[in-house]
Structures are given as structure tokens and as C-alpha cells.
Design a protein around this motif. Structure first.
Motif, mmCIF file in Angstrom:
data_model
loop_
_atom_site.group_PDB
_atom_site.id
_atom_site.type_symbol
_atom_site.label_atom_id
_atom_site.label_comp_id
_atom_site.label_asym_id
_atom_site.label_seq_id
_atom_site.Cartn_x
_atom_site.Cartn_y
_atom_site.Cartn_z
ATOM 1 N N ALA A 101 0.453 -0.930 0.184
ATOM 2 C CA ALA A 101 -0.136 0.269 0.101
ATOM 3 C C ALA A 101 0.748 1.274 0.404
ATOM 4 C CB ALA A 101 -1.221 0.044 1.030
ATOM 5 N N GLU A 102 1.998 1.166 0.149
ATOM 6 C CA GLU A 102 3.120 2.685 0.461
ATOM 7 C C GLU A 102 3.138 3.199 -1.123
ATOM 8 O OE1 GLU A 102 4.619 3.513 2.894
ATOM 9 O OE2 GLU A 102 2.767 2.549 3.765
ATOM 10 N N LYS A 114 -4.393 7.336 0.007
ATOM 11 C CA LYS A 114 -3.986 6.524 1.213
ATOM 12 C C LYS A 114 -4.860 7.628 2.837
ATOM 13 C CE LYS A 114 1.124 6.422 0.311
ATOM 14 N NZ LYS A 114 2.456 6.613 0.243
ATOM 15 N N VAL A 115 -4.783 6.495 4.093
ATOM 16 C CA VAL A 115 -5.926 7.754 4.381
ATOM 17 C C VAL A 115 -5.152 7.740 5.178
ATOM 18 C CG1 VAL A 115 -7.231 6.607 6.138
ATOM 19 C CG2 VAL A 115 -7.520 5.739 4.024
ATOM 20 N N ASP A 116 -4.726 8.763 6.341
ATOM 21 C CA ASP A 116 -4.405 9.419 7.053
ATOM 22 C C ASP A 116 -4.793 8.836 8.520
ATOM 23 O OD1 ASP A 116 -2.098 10.879 5.255
ATOM 24 O OD2 ASP A 116 -3.096 12.895 5.538
ATOM 25 N N TRP A 117 -5.982 9.159 8.655
ATOM 26 C CA TRP A 117 -6.381 8.670 10.322
ATOM 27 C C TRP A 117 -8.724 8.550 9.266
ATOM 28 C CZ3 TRP A 117 -10.980 12.104 11.510
ATOM 29 C CH2 TRP A 117 -10.556 13.799 10.387
ATOM 30 N N LEU A 118 -8.572 7.964 10.832
ATOM 31 C CA LEU A 118 -10.311 6.784 10.560
ATOM 32 C C LEU A 118 -10.690 7.479 11.940
ATOM 33 C CD1 LEU A 118 -12.279 6.276 8.895
ATOM 34 C CD2 LEU A 118 -11.622 4.250 8.969
ATOM 35 N N SER A 122 -15.696 10.374 10.437
ATOM 36 C CA SER A 122 -14.824 11.818 10.084
ATOM 37 C C SER A 122 -13.431 10.816 9.242
ATOM 38 C CB SER A 122 -14.348 12.533 10.888
ATOM 39 O OG SER A 122 -15.407 12.780 11.637
ATOM 40 N N ILE A 123 -13.214 11.148 7.770
ATOM 41 C CA ILE A 123 -11.868 10.620 8.099
ATOM 42 C C ILE A 123 -10.394 11.599 6.753
ATOM 43 C CG2 ILE A 123 -12.536 10.263 4.925
ATOM 44 C CD1 ILE A 123 -11.212 7.410 4.966
ATOM 45 N N GLY A 124 -9.445 11.201 6.949
ATOM 46 C CA GLY A 124 -8.724 12.155 6.270
ATOM 47 C C GLY A 124 -7.759 11.210 5.563
ATOM 48 N N VAL A 125 -7.527 11.797 4.074
ATOM 49 C CA VAL A 125 -6.713 11.220 3.029
ATOM 50 C C VAL A 125 -5.840 12.144 2.469
ATOM 51 C CG1 VAL A 125 -7.510 10.531 0.405
ATOM 52 C CG2 VAL A 125 -9.501 10.179 2.344
ATOM 53 N N ASP A 126 -4.909 11.022 2.275
ATOM 54 C CA ASP A 126 -3.775 11.605 1.854
ATOM 55 C C ASP A 126 -4.099 11.426 0.251
ATOM 56 O OD1 ASP A 126 -1.361 12.155 -0.045
ATOM 57 O OD2 ASP A 126 -0.158 12.720 1.758
ATOM 58 N N ILE A 127 -4.293 12.079 -1.258
ATOM 59 C CA ILE A 127 -4.209 12.093 -2.861
ATOM 60 C C ILE A 127 -2.963 12.666 -2.950
ATOM 61 C CG2 ILE A 127 -5.173 12.098 -5.112
ATOM 62 C CD1 ILE A 127 -7.912 12.272 -3.583
ATOM 63 N N SER A 128 -1.784 12.354 -3.104
ATOM 64 C CA SER A 128 -1.058 12.608 -4.253
ATOM 65 C C SER A 128 -0.018 13.547 -2.996
ATOM 66 C CB SER A 128 -0.669 13.158 -5.464
ATOM 67 O OG SER A 128 -1.578 11.724 -6.433
ATOM 68 N N GLY A 129 -0.126 13.546 -1.771
ATOM 69 C CA GLY A 129 0.774 14.631 -1.289
ATOM 70 C C GLY A 129 -0.128 15.678 -0.455
ATOM 71 N N GLU A 130 -1.247 15.863 -1.064
ATOM 72 C CA GLU A 130 -3.140 16.997 -1.058
ATOM 73 C C GLU A 130 -3.951 16.289 -0.003
ATOM 74 O OE1 GLU A 130 -5.293 20.422 -3.074
ATOM 75 O OE2 GLU A 130 -4.763 18.353 -4.410
ATOM 76 N N LYS A 131 -4.253 17.329 0.814
ATOM 77 C CA LYS A 131 -5.219 16.053 2.164
ATOM 78 C C LYS A 131 -5.940 17.180 2.459
ATOM 79 C CE LYS A 131 -0.497 15.174 4.316
ATOM 80 N NZ LYS A 131 -0.791 13.344 4.534
ATOM 81 N N THR A 169 -11.537 -0.477 9.846
ATOM 82 C CA THR A 169 -10.531 -0.078 9.309
ATOM 83 C C THR A 169 -9.918 -1.048 8.294
ATOM 84 O OG1 THR A 169 -10.058 0.626 11.079
ATOM 85 C CG2 THR A 169 -7.787 0.342 9.153
ATOM 86 N N ALA A 170 -10.263 -2.581 8.115
ATOM 87 C CA ALA A 170 -9.933 -3.354 7.366
ATOM 88 C C ALA A 170 -10.660 -2.734 6.153
ATOM 89 C CB ALA A 170 -10.536 -4.895 8.043
#
Length: 499
Positions: free
Chosen positions: A384-385, A390-394, A407-416, A484-485
Motif C-alpha cells: 500500500a506504500e 492513502k488514509v491518514d486517519w479514520l 470522519s476521515i483524513g485522506v492524502d491524495i498525491s501529497g494533498e490533504k 479499518t479493514a
């Protein structure tokens, strides 16, 4: 050549990978190819090079990575296919082109809109052309199981005269009865002039649950190569399982045939394939299922305790199931983890091992015992690296009398990005939150949750299939937390959708 040796031709990386959702990347294919080499297989069918650039590259890299097994590339009876296969095999120490054509009346009439004489000529022409590029040529008579024996014998005789070193007699649809398939092999052995100049191979599918029985019927009647896959994976109902044929030959010493398979590596490679392909092994699967050596009946337990041979025809140690294996817990060190991974066929660099060990400790804090499937999933988590999403937090919450929210935090190609949503449950709420960020139509077609072991602290595996336009993608997630899974699997799917 040893007339009593049965050659093992493993097609996990070709026929086995045709299962929807079981596709491997090149790194994973190399890992599996090296494990197959250590298992002792004689030939590895590494792919179908003309089918895609990825398959072509995988055959090249596998050819570089392994030494002893013959590397085989599949082709149709088409010159361009054969040339592409030969180019992909350029680095192989021992190379084979596997070419062929359908020979049943059904294939000849409906698939090729041709006739028997034309198909015979095309078969011979393909073998002769392949022979110009490599010395070792295998011919497959697709749908041989439903091909008239007399015509099949004509084809086999002609391709052997053209230079085929191996002739594959596939029961492509899994239709044959064991007696019928065995008789077909015996007919060829008795009626084909020059049959001693080639090895006759079985390739059986499991549509009616008879792949193993048909393969053994072929061996008993003169076939000396078996085409198999680990865990019996393969399209539709699968292929003949390598582990079943290997252990039949080992258990039935009176058959007077043998193989070079190191059976003690079977369990480890079975678990590796299950993990890499995200395809669980059914508990009651022969040889490698978790219940294969389990005894619940009181009568059986009493008998096994008095003498294991009363109900066990196979010693678990012979397939790599060590009843005294090291139990991994939060107190286990690097050495114990490294030993267990290597037993399962996974060798990691020190840096990778350190990363897996840190994740192992986190998981061990949540679970009392760590099982083989757990650490195989940890070892594969770095896949997944490379994801651009990517999911930063959930954070998700639900309960009796309250509306599920996430609530969720997502990183898309470096943008939050962040989002929150409600749903029918915490998983639905989390997916709805991601949908607010990823603004494209994505539908979930399949959603399967599986527990690795039993218990409230169990590691759960989620398999998911999503559709976006005409694209269908498969994803996988594993965690002790079901939400999470599930989100890991959903994000894994999103990363595979092409823009």
C-alpha cells in the motif's frame, strides 16, 4: 530419462492468476517463483507474454530470478505469439514455449470455424516454428478431454514428429470421468508412433471436482508430467492442486513413481499464495486446510493419541505443519519473526524486517497470539506504500440509538482532504465520507469479510470488488478493526482505477 519420475509443471502464475482479483505484480510473481523453485517444481509457467506488457515483463524478470526450473511461456498457434514468447524467455537458463490449438469438434467448428485437417496443419506449423526459437517445445491440444481419441492420436503423433518434446492433454472443461481420462492417455501410449520421444502431460480442471482423480488416472496410464497449481487455484472451479498430487505420490509408495517435490515446504507456499492472491484456503481443503489434521470426534482423538496412523495417513510434518512450532506473541523477538516468515517462504531485508516487526508489535498488543496468516498480511502490507490515495486517519462511531457517523483524513498525491458523513453503519458512513472527496461514480459489487481465526481479537480480512464505468477492480484490507479493514480494501480498489 527416469521413466518413473513425475515432472511437476506449476501454472499458478499463469492459469492460477486468471482468477478474478488474484492478479499479482512482478515483485510478487518473482517471490512466488523463487518459492516454487525451492519447492522443487520442474517447470514454471510464468505467463502469457502476448497478452499484456505486464505479463511479458514478468516472464523476463522471472527468467532472471530463478535458476533450476524450466521457465515456460504460453502462446497460441500464431507466429507473433510464439515470437513474443521467445523474446520474453531470452534470459531463461532453461526455456520452453507452450503452444497449441483446440482439437475438439466443438472448438474446430465453433471457435475456429475450420476442419480437422486444417487444425492438424496449423498444429504442426506452430510446433515447427516454435522449434526454430527454442529446443524445448510443449504442445497443448485444447479440450482434448472432449476430443475423439483417434483424431487426437493423429495430432499428437504429428506434433511429436514436428519436434514437440512435451504434449499436453488438457481436460479443459473438467468434463472427463477418471476412467475415461485414464483410457484416453492409455490409448495415446498404445497408438501413437514415437510416443516415447515426448513426455505426455496432464492438465485437468476441477469443474466437476475430479481434477485430482483425473490427473492420477493419467499418471497411472503413462503420463509423466502433471500441470498443477498451489491450492488448486485457477479459473472457474480451479486446477489440479499440486499439494494433493505430491502427497498422493508420497503416501502411495506402491505406485513406483516419484517426484522431486520437497513436501515440507508445501504448507508455507500454500499460505504465501493465499496471502498474495487474497484467496482464502477453505478449512476442509485436503493437505493444506486448517482442518486437514484436526480431529474433533472423540473416537478419532482417542485413536490418534494412541497411534497417529489410526486416522492420519500423512504426517503433518511432511507438509511443513510443525505441531511444535514457535508461538508468536508480543514478547517474541526479531529472530522468531524472521524464522517464521522464512518457514513460510518469505525472506525480507533487514530494513523491511524491522518495519514488519514494528507492525507485528502493534498487532501483538491487540491479539494474544499471532498466526501465520497474520504475519503474511503484515509482510505484504508495504504494497500500500505506493498508493497515491492513502488514509491518514479514520474515526467512526455507532451504537444503539445513535446515527452511525465517520470522519476521515485522506492524502491524495501529497494533498490533504477531510470529510465526514453518516450511513447505515460505520463502514457505510466511512465510505460515504471518502465518496465526498473522491468525486467519481464507484459502485461496490462484492464485499466479503473473513476472520483468520476465532475470537473477538481476530484479524479480519476484507475482499472487495468495485466498478467504475467499464472498469472492475479488486481490493484487499486486513486489520483487527472491521471498519479499518473495509476502508483499506475500498481505498485499495480506488488506487487501481485508471483515470
Amino acid at each position: 530419462m527416469d521413466k518413473n519420475k513425475v515432472f511437476f509443471f506449476d501454472t499458478t502464475l499463469r492459469d492460477g492468476e486468471q482468477v478474478p482479483g488474484c492478479q499479482l505484480n512482478t515483485v510478487e510473481k518473482i517471490q512466488l517463483a523463487k518459492a516454487l523453485e525451492s519447492l522443487g517444481v520442474d517447470a514454471i509457467e510464468a505467463g502469457f507474454p502476448i497478452s499484456s506488457p505486464g505479463d511479458f515483463n514478468s516472464v523476463i524478470e522471472i527468467s532472471k530470478a530463478v535458476t533450476w526450473p524450466t521457465i515456460c511461456a504460453l502462446s497460441r498457434a500464431v507466429e507473433k505469439d510464439i515470437d513474443t514468447a521467445a523474446d520474453a524467455l531470452q534470459y531463461a537458463k532453461h526455456k520452453r514455449i507452450h503452444t497449441g490449438i483446440g482439437t475438439s469438434d466443438s472448438h474446430i467448428r465453433y471457435k475456429f470455424k475450420s476442419n480437422r485437417e486444417d487444425i492438424l496443419e496449423r498444429a504442426v506449423r506452430a510446433v515447427k516454428y516454435a522449434k526454430r526459437r527454442v529446443e524445448d517445445v510443449e504442445f497443448y491440444a485444447e479440450d482434448a478431454g472432449r476430443t475423439d481419441n483417434e483424431y487426437l492420436a493423429r495430432v499428437v503423433e504429428a506434433v511429436i514428429k514436428a519436434g514437440a518434446t512435451v504434449v499436453n492433454i488438457p481436460d479443459t472443461t473438467g468434463y472427463c470421468l477418471p476412467e475415461e481420462y485414464g483410457a484416453k492417455i492409455r490409448y495415446l501410449m498404445e497408438h501413437v508412433d514415437g510416443i516415447d520421444k515426448a513426455i505426455i502431460s496432464t492438465h485437468c480442471h476441477n469443474d466437476l471436482g475430479m481434477a485430482t482423480a483425473n490427473t492420477m488416472a493419467g499418471v497411472l496410464n503413462g503420463a509423466r508430467q502433471v500441470e498443477v497449481t498451489i491450492n488448486g487455484v485457477g479459473e472457474r472451479a480451479g486446477n489440479t492442486a499440486l499439494e494433493e498430487i505430491a502427497m498422493i505420490l508420497k503416501a502411495h509408495k506402491g505406485l513406483d513413481v516419484h517426484s522431486d517435490i520437497n513436501t515440507q515446504k508445501i504448507y508455507g507456499i500454500s499460505r504465501m499464495v493465499s496471502s498474495l492472491m487474497n484467496m482464502p484456503v477453505q478449512p476442509n481443503k485436503a493437505i493444506v486446510g486448517k482442518n486437514a489434521f484436526a480431529h474433533s470426534s472423540g473416537i478419532h482423538q482417542d485413536g490418534v493419541l494412541k497411534n497417529a496412523e489410526t486416522y492420519e495417513i500423512i504426517d503433518p510434518v511432511d507438509v511443513g505443519v510443525d505441531t511444535n512450532s514457535i508461538v508468536l506473541t508480543a514478547r517474541s523477538g526479531h529472530a522468531a519473526l524472521k524464522f517464521r516468515l522464512e518457514t513460510l517462504g518469505v525472506k525480507l531485508s533487514e530494513e523491511a524486517l524491522n518495519n514488519v516487526y514494528q507492525e507485528f508489535l502493534k498487532l501483538a498488543d491487540k491479539k494474544k497470539e499471532i498466526h501465520d496468516d497474520d504475519i503474511l498480511m503484515l509482510a505484504g502490507a508495504d504494497r500500500a506504500e505506493s498508493h497515491h490515495i492513502k488514509v491518514d486517519w479514520l474515526q467512526a462511531s455507532s451504537g444503539i440509538g445513535m446515527k452511525p457517523v465517520a470522519s476521515i483524513g485522506v492524502d491524495i498525491s501529497g494533498e490533504k482532504f477531510t470529510a465526514a458523513a453518516t450511513g447505515n453503519g460505520p463502514v457505510d458512513a466511512a465510505i460515504n465520507a471518502i465518496r465526498q472527496i473522491i468525486k467519481r461514480p464507484v459502485t461496490i459489487n462484492e464485499f466479503t469479510i473473513q476472520g483468520v481465526t476465532k475470537g473477538s481479537d481476530d484479524m479480519c480480512k476484507v475482499h472487495m470488488q468495485v466498478g467504475s464505468g467499464e472498469q472492475v477492480c479488486y481490493g484487499f484490507g486486513a486489520n483487527t478493526d472491521i471498519v479499518t479493514a473495509s476502508i483499506e480494501a475500498y481505498v485499495d480498489c480506488l488506487n487501481k482505477i485508471k483515470n
